[in-house]
Scaffold this motif. Structure first.
Motif, PDB file in Angstrom:
ATOM      1  N   THR B 263       2.200  -4.203  -6.388  1.00  0.00           N
ATOM      2  CA  THR B 263       1.292  -4.866  -7.340  1.00  0.00           C
ATOM      3  C   THR B 263       1.185  -3.961  -8.574  1.00  0.00           C
ATOM      4  O   THR B 263       1.575  -2.790  -8.526  1.00  0.00           O
ATOM      5  N   ILE B 264       0.649  -4.530  -9.655  1.00  0.00           N
ATOM      6  CA  ILE B 264       0.477  -3.730 -10.869  1.00  0.00           C
ATOM      7  C   ILE B 264      -0.451  -2.539 -10.591  1.00  0.00           C
ATOM      8  O   ILE B 264      -0.205  -1.428 -11.035  1.00  0.00           O
ATOM      9  N   GLU B 265      -1.513  -2.776  -9.800  1.00  0.00           N
ATOM     10  CA  GLU B 265      -2.423  -1.668  -9.485  1.00  0.00           C
ATOM     11  C   GLU B 265      -1.688  -0.530  -8.780  1.00  0.00           C
ATOM     12  O   GLU B 265      -1.908   0.637  -9.084  1.00  0.00           O
ATOM     13  N   GLU B 266      -0.833  -0.892  -7.844  1.00  0.00           N
ATOM     14  CA  GLU B 266      -0.093   0.152  -7.129  1.00  0.00           C
ATOM     15  C   GLU B 266       0.878   0.873  -8.059  1.00  0.00           C
ATOM     16  O   GLU B 266       1.078   2.086  -7.957  1.00  0.00           O
ATOM     17  N   ILE B 267       1.471   0.126  -8.982  1.00  0.00           N
ATOM     18  CA  ILE B 267       2.375   0.753  -9.950  1.00  0.00           C
ATOM     19  C   ILE B 267       1.590   1.741 -10.814  1.00  0.00           C
ATOM     20  O   ILE B 267       2.028   2.858 -11.071  1.00  0.00           O
ATOM     21  N   ILE B 268       0.395   1.327 -11.230  1.00  0.00           N
ATOM     22  CA  ILE B 268      -0.428   2.206 -12.068  1.00  0.00           C
ATOM     23  C   ILE B 268      -0.754   3.501 -11.333  1.00  0.00           C
ATOM     24  O   ILE B 268      -0.664   4.592 -11.901  1.00  0.00           O
ATOM     25  N   GLN B 269      -1.093   3.373 -10.051  1.00  0.00           N
ATOM     26  CA  GLN B 269      -1.389   4.585  -9.275  1.00  0.00           C
ATOM     27  C   GLN B 269      -0.162   5.479  -9.189  1.00  0.00           C
ATOM     28  O   GLN B 269      -0.253   6.700  -9.276  1.00  0.00           O
ATOM     29  N   GLU B 270       0.992   4.835  -9.031  1.00  0.00           N
ATOM     30  CA  GLU B 270       2.232   5.597  -8.934  1.00  0.00           C
ATOM     31  C   GLU B 270       2.544   6.312 -10.255  1.00  0.00           C
ATOM     32  O   GLU B 270       2.921   7.472 -10.266  1.00  0.00           O
ATOM     33  N   VAL B 271       2.356   5.584 -11.360  1.00  0.00           N
ATOM     34  CA  VAL B 271       2.613   6.176 -12.678  1.00  0.00           C
ATOM     35  C   VAL B 271       1.654   7.348 -12.915  1.00  0.00           C
ATOM     36  O   VAL B 271       2.035   8.394 -13.422  1.00  0.00           O
ATOM     37  N   ALA B 272       0.396   7.163 -12.502  1.00  0.00           N
ATOM     38  CA  ALA B 272      -0.604   8.215 -12.698  1.00  0.00           C
ATOM     39  C   ALA B 272      -0.241   9.482 -11.931  1.00  0.00           C
ATOM     40  O   ALA B 272      -0.517  10.591 -12.367  1.00  0.00           O
ATOM     41  N   ALA B 273       0.395   9.306 -10.795  1.00  0.00           N
ATOM     42  CA  ALA B 273       0.729  10.462  -9.966  1.00  0.00           C
ATOM     43  C   ALA B 273       2.114  11.016 -10.287  1.00  0.00           C
ATOM     44  O   ALA B 273       2.479  12.086  -9.817  1.00  0.00           O
ATOM     45  N   ALA B 274       2.882  10.290 -11.111  1.00  0.00           N
ATOM     46  CA  ALA B 274       4.266  10.681 -11.363  1.00  0.00           C
ATOM     47  C   ALA B 274       4.336  12.043 -12.038  1.00  0.00           C
ATOM     48  O   ALA B 274       3.547  12.337 -12.919  1.00  0.00           O
ATOM     49  N   ARG B 275       5.271  12.850 -11.622  1.00  0.00           N
ATOM     50  CA  ARG B 275       5.436  14.159 -12.236  1.00  0.00           C
ATOM     51  C   ARG B 275       6.715  14.236 -13.063  1.00  0.00           C
ATOM     52  O   ARG B 275       7.100  15.289 -13.544  1.00  0.00           O
ATOM     53  N   THR B 276       7.437  13.124 -13.162  1.00  0.00           N
ATOM     54  CA  THR B 276       8.587  13.102 -14.065  1.00  0.00           C
ATOM     55  C   THR B 276       8.397  11.961 -15.056  1.00  0.00           C
ATOM     56  O   THR B 276       7.692  11.000 -14.777  1.00  0.00           O
TER      57      THR B 276
END
Lengths: 425, 301
Positions: B263-276
């Motif tokens: 979902t978009i929410e899950e993508i946002i969480q992933e982007v927020a945690a992304a280190r690259t």
């Protein structure tokens, strides 16, 4: 990107645009690097890339300036040529940094970076105190109408975190700044290298009771930086849909430059002078009950009037100046010097007209603020007071009253380059 | 007391809409570059808002490398229909057939660089005087130096060392005959802003952005989709992985990431945690440190 950002908080965040000033040795890159690093805004691949480059070039330390030097020529020559924009966010605000290079074409770049900033961060080397260039940075920030100036007295670690040194510099700067028109001036003693008072407070300067730089950036009040008093709606374009559902629709699209507009308001259209009433204000399908700067909206009026790009919707009892003779401070941005009696194109809000430079009053010595009346030779990076005459009247306010209706650029007719940035007096 | 302030997303939206309206006012024949990726979808959404209730006054221009994910084309066609826009396709295959460009050879062959010729040819063919793009300054360091209104000479080239100063909200779109502009309305947006905006505005995006099962292989640390356009090297092995795409481009240079975000929410969480960074998965940027700058000077997006 910071992990603590959750969706709802992010959707409610404000935007703070700031510009940084300081020369190469003031530790500007280190400070920006520190802000980004301590807010976890540097990505691993970015960091690894600059570690590798630093190593290849034989640097002893990781050169954080490489993060902002985007062009091949900049990396090759180890200098920053152009303003670089950097972005980061904390759980409270989103930030845009206009990072302006330290030496080459300094004035032109700082003026550009400062033109959209709410706040200026000026770095001062604690060992050197108030230098000529600090005065120059402060003057430009004030000239560009930046409401908040934060002086970071950096390299406190190199002066034993001495309160006396800090106090002395502060008094000196306050003395100089009192000659300028700035709403809000703040001072912070920092060590960008150690990371003291930038994002975190360490124990080296217990005598300092104030906020860290980050706390200041997150909390400084920017809501009133826009003009919410004088209603100014410059029409960008007229929307006339060619479809049956909106056959008679005529909407005036634009970005509000000042004041608060509401449906039902009596308004005046300039330069024609017709009056009407606001029928509706829209952002897409959403009808707004009020609109203010810097919103982009579409306004419908009760009456069918002949309105086009360049016109302005205002209130009858609060009108902008209208005229062809315009006095301004100008920052010159081109190799080709300004030509007295020369003709230029003026872009002002949504208008484009021609003008002639009627008078060059004086050049400003930007280090001492002295007026040099006998010097009319205005070249790249110079700031001067001039008067132009336009072919058609412009609708304007003083720059200090409204940064949008009070600013303009001059364009060379032959090359089409932007050659001057003017702030109307 | 009422606070007359707006959120940062509202401010970025207002800025982008202002820029799009300036394009309409200052140019005679502009086109909106549309790849089917999230950034160009957001730009076209902003264009809808800017000119509502009228239609988007620019045709959408897709430079088609021929190496697409089928999902991108399906999305493109249904999206164009929904918003009632005009679509123009510039085909890299045609440029190859006409001998304008020569296909790259080897394992890392891509049509990414060839696109520039097709793009410039299409701009010339339709006499576009402005191409609106979805590039963002946070994407890549050469792009951090880009203007909102970026001048291109008669050869379509960008001269990064001689850009016009851009102050306040005043955009200088004056040009000589044969020159054109690239305009970037979302210059100041970050990857996170894009996702938050998509979430907030409930904007539809291609299914490739969400987690799915796909045959893929690993090359130089990047997970690539196994497609007919890619040739495997010895030792490279096709496996089915649960992945999604963080950016969408040509299938030969867009890497995937292992992800379960649906979902978009899950993508946002992933982007927020992304280190690259998101372009870390782009093979086209890995060719050299100045890969993007070099392509941009030639007239790339």
């Amino acid at each position: 990107m910071n992990k603590e950002l959750d969706n709802k908080a992010y959707l409610g965040m404000e935007l703070l645009r700031f510009t940084t000033a300081g020369s190469v040795d003031d530790g500007k890159s280190t400070l920006i690097g520190r802000l980004l690093y301590d807010t976890k805004s540097i990505f691993i691949d970015q960091y690894e890339a600059i570690v590798a480059t630093s190593k290849r070039k034989g640097d002893d330390y990781v050169n954080l300036a490489l993060l902002t030097d985007g062009l091949r020529a900049e990396r090759e020559q180890g200098i920053t040529i152009d303003v670089a924009y950097r972005y980061f966010a904390t759980p409270k605000r989103k930030f845009i940094i206009a990072d302006t290079p330290g030496h080459i074409q300094y004035t032109r770049n700082m003026v550009t970076g400062a033109s959209t900033a709410n706040l200026a961060l000026i770095l001062v080397d604690a060992r050197k105190g108030l230098l000529e260039q600090t005065q120059r940075h402060t003057f430009i920030a004030a000239l560009l109408g930046i409401s908040h100036i934060v002086f970071c007295i950096n390299k406190m670690d190199l002066v034993d975190y001495s309160q006396e040194v800090y106090d002395e510099i502060r008094v000196e700067i306050e003395g100089f700044a009192s000659k300028l028109d700035v709403k809000d001036i703040q001072f912070i003693p920092v060590s960008a290298l150690i990371g003291d008072n930038v994002v975190h407070k360490l124990k080296n300067m217990n005598w300092y009771q104030g906020a860290t730089l980050m706390y200041l950036l997150e909390t400084i009040h920017i809501g009133s930086d826009h003009n919410h008093i004088d209603c100014r709606f410059p029409v960008q374009t007229v929307i006339r849909p060619q479809n049956n559902a909106y056959h008679d629709y005529r909407g005036y699209a634009g970005r509000i430059a000042g004041g608060i507009f509401k449906p039902g308001d009596e308004v005046l259209v300039l330069p024609s002078g017709f009056s009407s009433k606001i029928k509706s204000i829209n952002n897409f399908e959403r009808e707004l009950q009020e609109a203010y700067a810097p919103m982009s909206v579409t306004i419908q009026l009760e009456d069918e009037l002949d309105i086009s790009r360049g016109d302005m919707i205002v209130r009858e009892h609060n009108q902008p100046h209208m005229g062809q003779d315009i006095e301004m401070m100008i920052c010159w941005m081109n190799q080709k010097k300004i030509v007295q009696n020369g003709k230029y194109i003026v872009r002002h809000i949504t208008n484009e007209v021609k003008c002639v430079v009627k008078e060059i009053n004086y050049k400003v010595n930007i280090n001492t603020l002295h007026r040099i009346e006998e010097d009319k030779d205005i070249g790249m990076n110079d700031i001067a007071r001039i008067r132009i005459r336009t072919t058609k009247p412009l609708l304007f306010d003083r720059y200090t009253r409204n940064r949008i209706t009070g600013s303009l650029v001059l364009i060379d007719e032959g090359t089409n380059e932007t050659v001057g940035a003017g702030m109307i007096l | 007391m009422i606070s007359y302030s707006i959120t940062h997303l509202e401010e970025l939206e207002a800025e982008a809409i202002y820029v799009l309206r300036e394009v309409f006012a200052q140019f005679d024949n502009a086109a909106l570059l549309f790849s089917g990726g999230k950034d160009s979808i957001v730009v076209s959404h902003l264009a809808r808002k800017a000119f509502w209730p009228a239609r988007i006054p620019f045709p959408l221009l897709h430079i088609d490398t021929g190496h697409n994910f089928p999902e991108t084309l399906t999305f493109r066609d249904s999206y164009i229909k929904k918003i009632g826009a005009e679509l123009i396709v510039g085909s890299v295959q045609e440029s190859i057939d006409q001998g304008r460009v020569v296909e790259e050879k080897g394992y890392n062959a891509s049509r990414n660089v060839l696109q520039t010729v097709t793009l410039l040819d299409t701009i010339e063919k339709y006499k576009f005087d402005c191409a609106i793009g979805g590039a963002r300054r946070d994407e890549e360091k050469a792009r951090a130096k880009e203007r909102f209104f970026s001048h291109r000479d008669e050869f379509g080239q960008w001269d990064p060392k001689n850009q016009r100063p851009e102050l306040w909200n005043i955009f200088n779109g004056r040009k000589h005959h044969g020159e054109h502009f690239r305009v970037f309305p979302i210059s100041n947006w970050t990857e996170m802003d894009i996702w938050q905006y998509i979430y907030h505005e409930k904007i539809e995006i291609p299914s490739l952005y969400f987690s799915h099962q796909r045959k893929s292989f690993e090359r130089d640390g990047v997970i690539m989709a196994a497609t007919e356009f890619m040739q495997l090297k010895d030792g490279e092995e096709i496996k089915v992985r649960t992945l999604r795409f963080r950016t969408i481009g040509d299938a030969t240079c867009t890497g995937a990431i292992i992800s379960k975000a649906n979902t978009i929410e899950e993508i946002i969480q992933e982007v927020a945690a992304a280190r690259t960074t998101e372009r870390g998965t782009r093979a086209d940027d890995k060719r050299s440190e100045a890969a993007m700058e070099d392509r941009k000077k030639e007239g790339y997006f």
